[in-house]
Design an enzyme around this catalytic site. Structure first.
Site, mmCIF file in Angstrom:
data_model
loop_
_atom_site.group_PDB
_atom_site.id
_atom_site.type_symbol
_atom_site.label_atom_id
_atom_site.label_comp_id
_atom_site.label_asym_id
_atom_site.label_seq_id
_atom_site.Cartn_x
_atom_site.Cartn_y
_atom_site.Cartn_z
ATOM 1 N N HIS A 162 50.567 -12.025 71.090
ATOM 2 C CA HIS A 162 51.960 -12.384 70.862
ATOM 3 C C HIS A 162 52.422 -12.321 69.416
ATOM 4 C CE1 HIS A 162 50.596 -16.913 70.505
ATOM 5 N NE2 HIS A 162 49.856 -16.085 69.791
ATOM 6 N N HIS A 163 51.551 -12.047 68.458
ATOM 7 C CA HIS A 163 51.969 -12.043 67.048
ATOM 8 C C HIS A 163 52.430 -10.678 66.542
ATOM 9 C CE1 HIS A 163 50.670 -16.125 66.521
ATOM 10 N NE2 HIS A 163 49.398 -15.851 66.712
ATOM 11 N N ALA A 164 52.047 -9.585 67.211
ATOM 12 C CA ALA A 164 52.335 -8.245 66.695
ATOM 13 C C ALA A 164 53.841 -8.029 66.561
ATOM 14 C CB ALA A 164 51.726 -7.194 67.608
#
Length: 461
Positions: A162-164
């Site tokens: 979920h950070h990309a």
């Protein structure tokens, strides 16, 4: 032993009335569950001292097989995502870099590392681009099964990164499979609710949909302003059409089972009533468990799974994804247990003795080891009730679910479905590569907020 109903730790007078499940589609007696897994995804290696261990996916898959859960769902070996599919969210320049760079030529391309945020958290490793294609392809495959009605619940434990961001990797995540999957669900579903129970804020997903009302993001995470990624305060609530559609639940160290589950239920129910999503994407990051190498919560596997059970009770098409989780034996236990919840199947507390890598789960060899009570709970009742009230204030602005004029739906989502039926297969043995090694440290890094709002998400969708 069945999970016990937690004691509500928010004030009774502010708790919403019981949810009327008849207002949603009633879940069928036997849900169609699909499981999307490529054995090769567990064989990649970020580096000896890196906390991200794809081998946890191999351990999870073997436990799923060991318990016989594969016999109760449809198993798919998805194809890899194409460059064009990744390009639906990510910038071409960034994808070209991911395709080109390898450990062998990294020295010659080091001048580009700062631009693309390459470093300790996001290193260059063998097969990096293929790894991204593999886990993103599985999430896209799962989303397609939901979109066409072939699945009620679709599971991809390799996804949930979920950070990309559109232009760069972040926090061990290179390609945002969640955003790609949601974009595909939006072709069929007017509104998608994204729920994140990872320890860390789901910043990449929030950023991607920060200015649209077709996606609501709901993230439960640790927040103190410094903890990675440094975002996720109550005040981050969306802009433009997306105002009040980004909901953040900032938590302090040590939250326990009762407090977490009670807060989760007390918030999710009014969110469902206010937003009326057509489908749900649930990120089940297991670093929110107690005793995680990079964690600071006190959650048990049963409490983590209770959140999955409650989401499932709404009976909407649901994409279930993995995420963080750095004590690999507990990650595998957790995601196996949550697979059983999706299947309404009770599991023995003793792990199957025929499971490969059984030594990883010693000395207790149980599905539910004690993980709670290791960190002081700094979440007071007053604090949690204040967080809940803050979210309710955001929901007051949603008088009704947003209306959407749906455009003509592509016949086969861009030709992706022609080879899907060939992907059904039985569970297979995983490779030996990618076994866990010890983590020697973490670099905590923050990223500035709101850097990429020059392209409205409506243009992306």
């Amino acid at each position: 032993m069945a999970y016990e109903e937690p004691t509500i730790s928010v004030s009774a007078k502010s708790t919403p009335p019981p949810y009327d499940h008849s207002s949603y589609r009633t879940a069928p007696q036997k849900l169609k569950v699909t499981y999307h897994h490529d054995e090769s995804v567990g064989n990649y290696h970020f580096g000896e001292r890196h906390p991200m261990k794809p081998h946890r996916l191999t351990l999870t898959n073997h436990l799923v097989l060991g318990y016989g859960l594969h016999n109760k769902m449809s198993i798919y070996k998805p194809r890899k995502a194409t460059y064009e599919e990744l390009q639906n969210f990510h910038a071409s320049e960034y994808l070209d870099f991911l395709k080109r760079v390898t450990p062998a030529n990294a020295e010659g391309m080091a001048g580009m590392f700062p631009k693309f945020n390459i470093g300790d958290d996001c290193p260059i490793f063998d097969g990096m681009y293929e790894f991204c294609q593999t886990y993103a392809g599985a999430s896209l495959d799962a989303a397609r099964k939901l979109a066409t009605g072939e699945a009620d619940i679709a599971i991809n434990w390799s996804g949930g990164l979920h950070h990309a961001k559109k232009f760069e990797p972040s926090g061990f995540c290179y390609v945002n499979d969640i955003v790609l999957a949601i974009l595909n669900l939006l072709r069929y579903h007017p509104r998608v609710l994204y729920i994140d129970i990872d320890l860390h804020h789901g910043d990449g997903v929030q950023e991607a949909f920060y200015s649209t009302d077709r996606v609501m993001t709901l993230s439960f995470h640790k927040y103190n302003g410094d903890f990675f990624p440094g975002t996720g305060s109550l005040s981050e609530s969306g802009v433009s059409l997306g105002a009040h559609h980004s909901l953040n639940i900032p938590l302090r160290d040590g939250i326990d089972d009762d407090s977490y589950v009670a807060l989760f239920r007390a918030i999710l129910e009014p969110v469902m009533n206010s937003y009326r999503p057509s489908s749900i994407v649930l990120q089940c990051g297991a670093d929110s468990l107690g005793c995680d190498r990079l964690g600071c919560f006190n959650l048990s596997i049963k409490a983590h799974g209770e959140c999955v059970r409650f989401v499932k009770s709404f009976g909407l098409p649901t994409l279930v994804l993995g995420g963080g989780g750095y004590t690999v034996r507990n990650v595998a236990r957790c995601w196996t247990y949550e697979t059983s919840i999706c299947l309404d199947t009770a599991l023995s507390p003793t792990l199957p003795t025929t499971t490969p890598y059984l030594e990883f789960f010693g000395p207790d060899y149980t599905l539910h080891p004690r993980l709670t009570g290791r960190v002081e709970n700094r979440n007071t009742r007053k604090y949690l009730d204040g967080v809940r009230v803050g979210v309710m204030e955001q929901l007051r602005y949603l008088n009704f679910a947003p209306s959407v004029q749906m455009q003509e739906i592509p016949g086969d989502l861009g030709g992706w479905m022609q080879d899907e039926q060939d992907g059904v297969r039985d569970g297979e043995e995983d490779g030996e590569e990618g076994k866990e090694t010890r983590w020697g440290g973490e670099r905590d890094r923050r990223r500035g907020w709101g850097e990429y709002y020059d392209e409205p998400v409506e243009d992306v969708i």
